[in-house]
Design a protein around this motif. Structure first.
Motif, PDB file in Angstrom:
ATOM      1  N   GLU A 197    -104.722  26.097 -11.147  1.00 55.75           N
ATOM      2  CA  GLU A 197    -104.782  24.688 -11.330  1.00 55.75           C
ATOM      3  C   GLU A 197    -103.052  24.269 -11.178  1.00 55.75           C
ATOM      4  O   GLU A 197    -102.836  23.302 -10.392  1.00 55.75           O
ATOM      5  CB  GLU A 197    -105.319  24.091 -12.819  1.00 55.75           C
ATOM      6  N   ASN A 198    -102.111  25.309 -11.508  1.00 57.22           N
ATOM      7  CA  ASN A 198    -100.927  24.821 -11.122  1.00 57.22           C
ATOM      8  C   ASN A 198    -100.435  24.698  -9.917  1.00 57.22           C
ATOM      9  O   ASN A 198     -99.712  23.570  -9.272  1.00 57.22           O
ATOM     10  CB  ASN A 198     -99.760  25.795 -12.016  1.00 57.22           C
ATOM     11  N   VAL A 199    -101.112  25.393  -8.969  1.00 63.42           N
ATOM     12  CA  VAL A 199    -100.891  25.292  -7.590  1.00 63.42           C
ATOM     13  C   VAL A 199    -101.651  23.995  -6.920  1.00 63.42           C
ATOM     14  O   VAL A 199    -100.967  23.216  -6.222  1.00 63.42           O
ATOM     15  CB  VAL A 199    -101.531  26.652  -7.010  1.00 63.42           C
ATOM     16  N   LEU A 200    -102.756  23.919  -7.427  1.00 62.51           N
ATOM     17  CA  LEU A 200    -103.621  22.921  -6.831  1.00 62.51           C
ATOM     18  C   LEU A 200    -103.103  21.563  -7.237  1.00 62.51           C
ATOM     19  O   LEU A 200    -103.301  20.465  -6.438  1.00 62.51           O
ATOM     20  CB  LEU A 200    -104.883  23.140  -7.024  1.00 62.51           C
ATOM     21  N   ARG A 201    -102.542  21.238  -8.377  1.00 66.67           N
ATOM     22  CA  ARG A 201    -102.019  20.079  -8.792  1.00 66.67           C
ATOM     23  C   ARG A 201    -100.998  19.415  -7.806  1.00 66.67           C
ATOM     24  O   ARG A 201    -100.795  18.126  -7.844  1.00 66.67           O
ATOM     25  CB  ARG A 201    -101.574  20.219 -10.105  1.00 66.67           C
ATOM     26  N   LYS A 202    -100.410  20.105  -6.865  1.00 71.22           N
ATOM     27  CA  LYS A 202     -99.539  19.636  -5.970  1.00 71.22           C
ATOM     28  C   LYS A 202    -100.458  19.042  -4.902  1.00 71.22           C
ATOM     29  O   LYS A 202     -99.801  18.217  -4.338  1.00 71.22           O
ATOM     30  CB  LYS A 202     -99.009  20.942  -5.096  1.00 71.22           C
ATOM     31  N   TYR A 203    -101.434  19.137  -4.838  1.00 76.26           N
ATOM     32  CA  TYR A 203    -102.477  18.422  -3.763  1.00 76.26           C
ATOM     33  C   TYR A 203    -103.604  17.689  -4.169  1.00 76.26           C
ATOM     34  O   TYR A 203    -104.085  16.663  -3.644  1.00 76.26           O
ATOM     35  CB  TYR A 203    -103.020  19.633  -2.723  1.00 76.26           C
ATOM     36  N   PHE A 204    -103.793  17.994  -5.615  1.00 79.76           N
ATOM     37  CA  PHE A 204    -105.017  17.070  -6.224  1.00 79.76           C
ATOM     38  C   PHE A 204    -104.332  16.627  -7.556  1.00 79.76           C
ATOM     39  O   PHE A 204    -104.426  17.336  -8.631  1.00 79.76           O
ATOM     40  CB  PHE A 204    -106.158  18.132  -6.629  1.00 79.76           C
ATOM     41  N   SER A 205    -103.529  15.548  -7.752  1.00 77.59           N
ATOM     42  CA  SER A 205    -102.837  15.143  -8.673  1.00 77.59           C
ATOM     43  C   SER A 205    -103.811  14.779 -10.006  1.00 77.59           C
ATOM     44  O   SER A 205    -104.969  14.593  -9.740  1.00 77.59           O
ATOM     45  CB  SER A 205    -102.019  13.839  -8.371  1.00 77.59           C
ATOM     46  N   GLU A 206    -103.121  14.721 -10.981  1.00 76.17           N
ATOM     47  CA  GLU A 206    -104.143  14.483 -12.278  1.00 76.17           C
ATOM     48  C   GLU A 206    -104.852  13.226 -12.223  1.00 76.17           C
ATOM     49  O   GLU A 206    -106.042  13.241 -12.949  1.00 76.17           O
ATOM     50  CB  GLU A 206    -103.267  14.554 -13.495  1.00 76.17           C
ATOM     51  N   ASP A 207    -104.244  12.281 -11.780  1.00 76.48           N
ATOM     52  CA  ASP A 207    -104.875  10.884 -11.687  1.00 76.48           C
ATOM     53  C   ASP A 207    -106.185  10.840 -10.895  1.00 76.48           C
ATOM     54  O   ASP A 207    -107.032  10.130 -10.934  1.00 76.48           O
ATOM     55  CB  ASP A 207    -103.985  10.035 -11.139  1.00 76.48           C
ATOM     56  N   LYS A 208    -106.442  12.181 -10.215  1.00 77.35           N
ATOM     57  CA  LYS A 208    -107.673  12.395  -9.587  1.00 77.35           C
ATOM     58  C   LYS A 208    -108.727  12.776 -10.446  1.00 77.35           C
ATOM     59  O   LYS A 208    -109.927  12.877  -9.847  1.00 77.35           O
ATOM     60  CB  LYS A 208    -107.362  13.105  -8.049  1.00 77.35           C
ATOM     61  N   GLY A 209    -108.383  13.194 -11.264  1.00 77.41           N
ATOM     62  CA  GLY A 209    -109.595  13.779 -12.384  1.00 77.41           C
ATOM     63  C   GLY A 209    -109.257  15.333 -12.723  1.00 77.41           C
ATOM     64  O   GLY A 209    -108.068  15.871 -12.376  1.00 77.41           O
ATOM     65  N   PRO A 210    -110.281  15.992 -13.318  1.00 80.50           N
ATOM     66  CA  PRO A 210    -109.940  17.286 -13.939  1.00 80.50           C
ATOM     67  C   PRO A 210    -110.166  18.137 -12.745  1.00 80.50           C
ATOM     68  O   PRO A 210    -110.724  17.896 -11.613  1.00 80.50           O
ATOM     69  CB  PRO A 210    -111.307  17.430 -14.830  1.00 80.50           C
ATOM     70  N   ILE A 211    -109.448  19.429 -12.779  1.00 79.03           N
ATOM     71  CA  ILE A 211    -109.356  20.396 -11.783  1.00 79.03           C
ATOM     72  C   ILE A 211    -110.849  20.745 -11.355  1.00 79.03           C
ATOM     73  O   ILE A 211    -111.131  21.282 -10.299  1.00 79.03           O
ATOM     74  CB  ILE A 211    -108.576  21.325 -12.051  1.00 79.03           C
ATOM     75  N   THR A 212    -111.783  20.620 -12.254  1.00 81.11           N
ATOM     76  CA  THR A 212    -113.162  21.226 -12.011  1.00 81.11           C
ATOM     77  C   THR A 212    -113.863  20.121 -10.866  1.00 81.11           C
ATOM     78  O   THR A 212    -115.016  20.483 -10.832  1.00 81.11           O
ATOM     79  CB  THR A 212    -113.989  21.097 -13.285  1.00 81.11           C
ATOM     80  N   ASN A 213    -113.208  19.154 -10.738  1.00 81.61           N
ATOM     81  CA  ASN A 213    -113.777  18.213  -9.530  1.00 81.61           C
ATOM     82  C   ASN A 213    -113.657  19.095  -8.302  1.00 81.61           C
ATOM     83  O   ASN A 213    -114.440  18.685  -7.260  1.00 81.61           O
ATOM     84  CB  ASN A 213    -112.873  17.193  -9.227  1.00 81.61           C
TER      85      ASN A 213
END
Length: 361
Positions: A197-213
Motif C-alpha cells: 500500500e505504501n508504494v501504491l499510494r504514490k500512484y493511487f492516492s487516498e482520495d481514489k478510495g481504499p487500496i482494495t479497489n
C-alpha cells in the motif's frame, strides 16, 4: 512526422508528471461489489434476433503482444494454432450455455516496429517499440505502449478484448466473462496491493478510495470492454513508465511491475474486475485441467522418471519454455513419465499436436 510519432513525443514529454496526469484524468467511480455473473450464465432474451445481436456484440477480440524473438514467436504460433481450433469448435451450437464461446478475431501485436516472416500465418499488427533504452531492459514495458497504438489505429470489430500472452494455450472455447462495466480477470496470488500500500499510494492516492479497489491482477488474462480498455491503456502505459523510473517501486515489484501498473490503471479508470480462478491454470502447481480455459506454462516442469516433482532442480524429464529461447522446440517432444500430473501431460501433448500440424515448423 506521423501521428504515431507525435503521440509518442507527447507521452515522453509528460512522463515526468505522469502520476499527477493520471490522477487528474482518472474516473472518480468506485469499485462495485455486486459483481455480475458471466454472460454465459445470465438469462437470455426470448427474441431470436436479439439473441443473435447480443452474441455479436459480446464477442471478444484476442490480442497477444509479442517481441520478434525466436522465443516469443514459436509460442505465438502454438497459441494461434489452438485459438483457431477452439474458435471453430465454439462456433458450433451448444446446448450447454457454459460452453458458449465469445471468441472473435485474433491479433498478434508485434512491438518490434517491423514485419516478420509470420505475417501471413498469424494476423499481426506491427507496433513501434519504446525509444531505445526507455524500457531499461524490461522488455515487457513495451506491452502497454503497443496496446495504445493498436487501439488507436486498428479497426477492431468486436466490443470486447481478451488480453492474452504467447505462453497461453487455450484448452476449450472461452465465453465472454466480462460485462460493459466489469472486466473479467485471473487473480494472481503474488499481486498483493494491501502488502504494498505504501508504494501504491504514490500512484493511487487516498482520495481514489481504499487500496482494495486495486484488484490482484495483471493485464492478462483479462477480458474487458473495448471502450474501457481505450481509457485504461494510456494510463497503464503512464503508470508503468512512472513505476519503472522510481527506484523504490522498481525494486518492490521487479518483473511484475507492469502487472501492478495495469491493476492500478484499471482502478484509476473505474473499471473493477470479476475474478475467475478457473480462467487459467499454471503447471506444475495446478495439476488438473478442471474447468479452466487456458494453460499458462510460465513455470518449468521437472520430474524424475518415477513421476516425482523435482521443482527447482533439473529433472530427468523436463519441459521448460526457457529451454527454447534461441531455437524452436522440436516436433514430438518426449511425453512425461507415468505419474506426472494431467496438466503437464496435456500441455506437452498440445505443444506436440501444434508443432506437428503448423506448416514449416
Amino acid at each position: 512526422m506521423g501521428l504515431g510519432n507525435l503521440f509518442l513525443t507527447g507521452l515522453i514529454t509528460f512522463s515526468v508528471a505522469l502520476i499527477t496526469y493520471n490522477i487528474i484524468i482518472s474516473s472518480n467511480a468506485t469499485l462495485k461489489q455486486d459483481f455480475p455473473k458471466p454472460y454465459s450464465l445470465q438469462t437470455k432474451t426470448s427474441s431470436s434476433s436479439n439473441n443473435n445481436n447480443n452474441k455479436r456484440k459480446l464477442l471478444f477480440h484476442t490480442a497477444v503482444t509479442s517481441a520478434d524473438s525466436v522465443y516469443n514467436t514459436w509460442q505465438c504460433r502454438v497459441m494461434y494454432y489452438w485459438f483457431k481450433k477452439f474458435k471453430e469448435m465454439g462456433n458450433h451450437d451448444h446446448d450447454d450455455a457454459d460452453a458458449e464461446s465469445g471468441m472473435g478475431g485474433f491479433t498478434r501485436i508485434l512491438h518490434s516496429g517491423k514485419p516478420d516472416q509470420f505475417m501471413d500465418e498469424i494476423p499481426t499488427f506491427v507496433a513501434d517499440p519504446l525509444p531505445s533504452g526507455m524500457d531499461q531492459g524490461y522488455v515487457v514495458l513495451n506491452r502497454p505502449w503497443a496496446f495504445v497504438q493498436w487501439l488507436q489505429q486498428a479497426d477492431i470489430k468486436e466490443d470486447y478484448i481478451l488480453m492474452s500472452e504467447p505462453d497461453h494455450i487455450i484448452v476449450k472455447p472461452i465465453p465472454n466473462l466480462a460485462t460493459k462495466e466489469h472486466g473479467a480477470a485471473f487473480p494472481f496470488f503474488y499481486i498483493e496491493p494491501k502488502k504494498y500500500e505504501n508504494v501504491l499510494r504514490k500512484y493511487f492516492s487516498e482520495d481514489k478510495g481504499p487500496i482494495t479497489n486495486i484488484d490482484p491482477i495483471g493485464n492478462s488474462p483479462v477480458i474487458v470492454s473495448k471502450e474501457s480498455l481505450k481509457r485504461i491503456a494510456p494510463t497503464w502505459m503512464n503508470v508503468s513508465l512512472a513505476m519503472k523510473k522510481d527506484p523504490k517501486t522498481d525494486e518492490a515489484f521487479g518483473w511484475v511491475l507492469e502487472m501492478y501498473a495495469y491493476a492500478v490503471a484499471s482502478a484509476l479508470e473505474g473499471v473493477p474486475n470479476t475474478l475467475y480462478k478457473d480462467f487459467m491454470i499454471q503447471p506444475p502447481w495446478d495439476e488438473e485441467i478442471g474447468k479452466t480455459y487456458i494453460i499458462h506454462y510460465t513455470y518449468g516442469c521437472d520430474y524424475t522418471m518415477k513421476g516425482e516433482s523435482t521443482y527447482g532442480k533439473i529433472g530427468e524429464w523436463r519441459f521448460d519454455k526457457r529451454s527454447y529461447e534461441d531455437v524452436v522446440p522440436p516436433k514430438n517432444l518426449t511425453l512425461p513419465p507415468p505419474g506426472v500430473p494431467e496438466s503437464v501431460v496435456t500441455l506437452v501433448k498440445m505443444v506436440n499436436e501444434a508443432t506437428a500440424n503448423i506448416p514449416n515448423w
